[in-house]
Design an enzyme around this catalytic site. Structure first.
Site, short mmCIF file in Angstrom:
data_model
loop_
_atom_site.label_atom_id
_atom_site.label_comp_id
_atom_site.label_asym_id
_atom_site.label_seq_id
_atom_site.Cartn_x
_atom_site.Cartn_y
_atom_site.Cartn_z
N GLY A 36 0.83 -1.21 0.00
CA GLY A 36 0.00 0.00 0.00
C GLY A 36 0.86 1.26 0.00
O GLY A 36 2.08 1.19 0.16
N TYR A 145 -1.38 -17.67 -1.57
CA TYR A 145 -2.52 -16.74 -1.54
C TYR A 145 -3.83 -17.51 -1.36
O TYR A 145 -4.60 -17.26 -0.43
CB TYR A 145 -2.55 -15.94 -2.84
CG TYR A 145 -3.60 -14.85 -2.86
CD1 TYR A 145 -3.50 -13.74 -2.01
CD2 TYR A 145 -4.68 -14.91 -3.74
CE1 TYR A 145 -4.45 -12.74 -2.03
CE2 TYR A 145 -5.63 -13.90 -3.76
CZ TYR A 145 -5.51 -12.81 -2.91
OH TYR A 145 -6.47 -11.82 -2.95
N LYS A 149 -6.16 -17.58 2.11
CA LYS A 149 -7.51 -16.99 2.10
C LYS A 149 -8.55 -18.05 2.46
O LYS A 149 -9.54 -17.74 3.12
CB LYS A 149 -7.81 -16.39 0.73
CG LYS A 149 -7.07 -15.09 0.44
CD LYS A 149 -7.60 -13.94 1.28
CE LYS A 149 -7.08 -12.60 0.80
NZ LYS A 149 -7.58 -11.47 1.59
N ARG A 186 -0.92 -6.60 -12.25
CA ARG A 186 -2.24 -7.12 -12.62
C ARG A 186 -2.63 -6.62 -14.00
O ARG A 186 -2.12 -5.62 -14.50
CB ARG A 186 -3.27 -6.75 -11.55
CG ARG A 186 -3.13 -7.69 -10.37
CD ARG A 186 -4.14 -7.46 -9.32
NE ARG A 186 -3.79 -6.30 -8.51
CZ ARG A 186 -4.40 -5.99 -7.38
NH1 ARG A 186 -5.38 -6.72 -6.93
NH2 ARG A 186 -4.02 -4.93 -6.69
N1 UDP Z 1 -2.34 -11.28 -17.68
C1 UDP Z 1 -1.86 -11.06 -18.97
N2 UDP Z 1 -0.87 -10.11 -19.12
C2 UDP Z 1 -0.37 -9.37 -18.08
C3 UDP Z 1 -0.88 -9.61 -16.78
C4 UDP Z 1 -1.85 -10.58 -16.61
O1 UDP Z 1 -2.29 -11.68 -19.94
O2 UDP Z 1 0.51 -8.53 -18.32
C5 UDP Z 1 -3.40 -12.29 -17.50
C6 UDP Z 1 -3.09 -13.33 -16.42
O3 UDP Z 1 -2.36 -14.40 -16.99
C7 UDP Z 1 -4.48 -13.71 -15.97
C8 UDP Z 1 -5.31 -12.46 -16.17
O4 UDP Z 1 -4.55 -11.62 -17.06
O5 UDP Z 1 -5.00 -14.73 -16.83
C9 UDP Z 1 -5.56 -11.72 -14.87
O6 UDP Z 1 -4.35 -11.58 -14.20
P1 UDP Z 1 -4.17 -10.70 -12.91
O7 UDP Z 1 -2.72 -10.77 -12.53
O8 UDP Z 1 -4.76 -9.36 -13.09
O9 UDP Z 1 -5.04 -11.40 -11.75
P2 UDP Z 1 -5.63 -12.85 -11.47
O10 UDP Z 1 -7.02 -12.79 -11.96
O11 UDP Z 1 -4.82 -13.90 -12.21
O12 UDP Z 1 -5.50 -12.98 -10.01
#
Ligand code: UDP
Length: 317
Positions: A36, A145, A149, A186
């Site tokens: 944060g 994680y 949780k 993300r």
């Molecule tokens: N993802 C992607 N490119 C990036 C980051 C993430 O394609 O630069 C994909 C990742 O493989 C996942 C989805 O986007 O399938 C969501 O990823 P994120 O890390 O946001 O969160 P998650 O839902 O996996 O916790």
């Protein structure tokens, strides 16, 4: 009412503090600032109903009475962060949750756990209802994680059953909006940052995996309604509009009118293939459903990121 919010300096935590203050409550915001940032709380620091305490919730914590609610959001929520800090992630989900539950119990305060759609793992049921027990790899890279949780949910239910603590559990699906960190890894900040800077957009795998994105103001409304409700079992909060990550990348390209090409990178281990909340329970019990479209939410998020670039540019000049 007087609330303690753990993870107050985070993306969701800071927006929840804003909502509590807007409702006339008092807030003690607690955060160890591992992910944060106090910048997310800068606008609240002069408010006499808001107090910030830098503290790691894996260490015990005493708050002066009265305390009406403990809202436990502290967590390393981005895969990039929890993969880099697996032990801290396990600790905040287990010991951190225990400490926050003890605090709620000792003050006879209500308790909210922000859990996650990740409890469903790589789901074999689609869309995911709260009754689904999930498909989690207990020893995989993401298990720090997911399992912490799941343990936090079990602990919360046990405190409710054994000590009668008035608990709520939110299972939060992918949420986005202003105050996400540009570099937290993300997909929403990653794609937007890449598109706005004109560098390649990194789709992991073939981009066929799906997610469903909820805008922060909708999530906060759902959390607020849930913590005021009598529902003790988990409730999904998310936006059911589902899309593949390749579709999402194309969407961002069009929205930002970027020249960034799409490039493909390896798919991380145990990356869930599909994710979409079934929000029937939230609709029925809380009368809640998301209102903000993806287009509206992304426009607000883009404005925020542009203000961050502008501030960074100004400070480097
Ligand atoms: N993802 C992607 N490119 C990036 C980051 C993430 O394609 O630069 C994909 C990742 O493989 C996942 C989805 O986007 O399938 C969501 O990823 P994120 O890390 O946001 O969160 P998650 O839902 O996996 O916790």
């Amino acid at each position: 009412m007087r609330f303690l919010v753990s993870g107050a300096a985070g993306f969701i935590g800071s927006h929840l503090c804003d909502r509590l203050i807007a409702e006339g409550h008092e807030v003690i915001g607690v955060d160890n600032l591992i992910t944060g940032s106090t910048q997310n709380l800068g606008h609240l620091l002069g408010n006499e109903r808001f107090q910030f305490i830098r503290h790691d919730v894996t260490e015990t914590f005493e708050a002066p009475a009265p305390l009406d609610g403990v809202l436990h959001l502290a967590s390393l929520a981005s895969p990039k962060d929890y993969l880099a800090n697996p032990l801290e992630t396990l600790e905040v989900g287990s010991t951190g949750t225990r400490n926050m539950l003890e605090l709620a119990r000792s003050h006879n305060a209500r308790f909210l756990l922000t859990s996650t759609s990740e409890c469903y793992g790589d789901p074999l049921e689609h869309p995911q209802k709260e009754t689904y027990w999930g498909n989690v790899n207990p020893i995989g890279l993401r298990s720090c994680y997911d399992e912490s949780k799941r343990y936090a949910e079990a602990l919360t239910m046990a405190y409710h059953r054994v000590h009668g603590v008035r608990t709520n559990i939110a299972r939060i699906f992918n949420t986005y909006g202003p105050r996400m960190q540009l570099n937290d890894g993300r997909v929403v900040p990653a794609f937007l940052d890449q598109a706005l800077r004109g560098v390649p957009i990194t789709v992991f795998g073939d981009g066929s995996q799906t997610r469903s994105f909820c805008y922060i103001s909708d999530l906060i409304e759902g959390l607020y309604r849930l913590m005021m409700s009598d529902e003790r079992e988990p409730v999904n909060l998310g936006n059911p509009r589902e899309m593949t990550m390749l579709e999402f990348a194309e969407h961002i390209r069009q929205l930002t009118k970027t020249t960034s090409p799409i490039v493909f990178h390896p798919l991380p281990a145990d990356d869930p293939k599909r994710r979409q909340p079934d929000i029937t329970k939230a609709k029925t019990i809380l009368g809640w459903e998301p209102k903000v479209t993806l287009e509206e939410g992304l426009a607000e998020t883009i404005k925020y990121f542009q203000s961050i670039y502008a501030a960074a540019g100004a400070s480097s000049r």
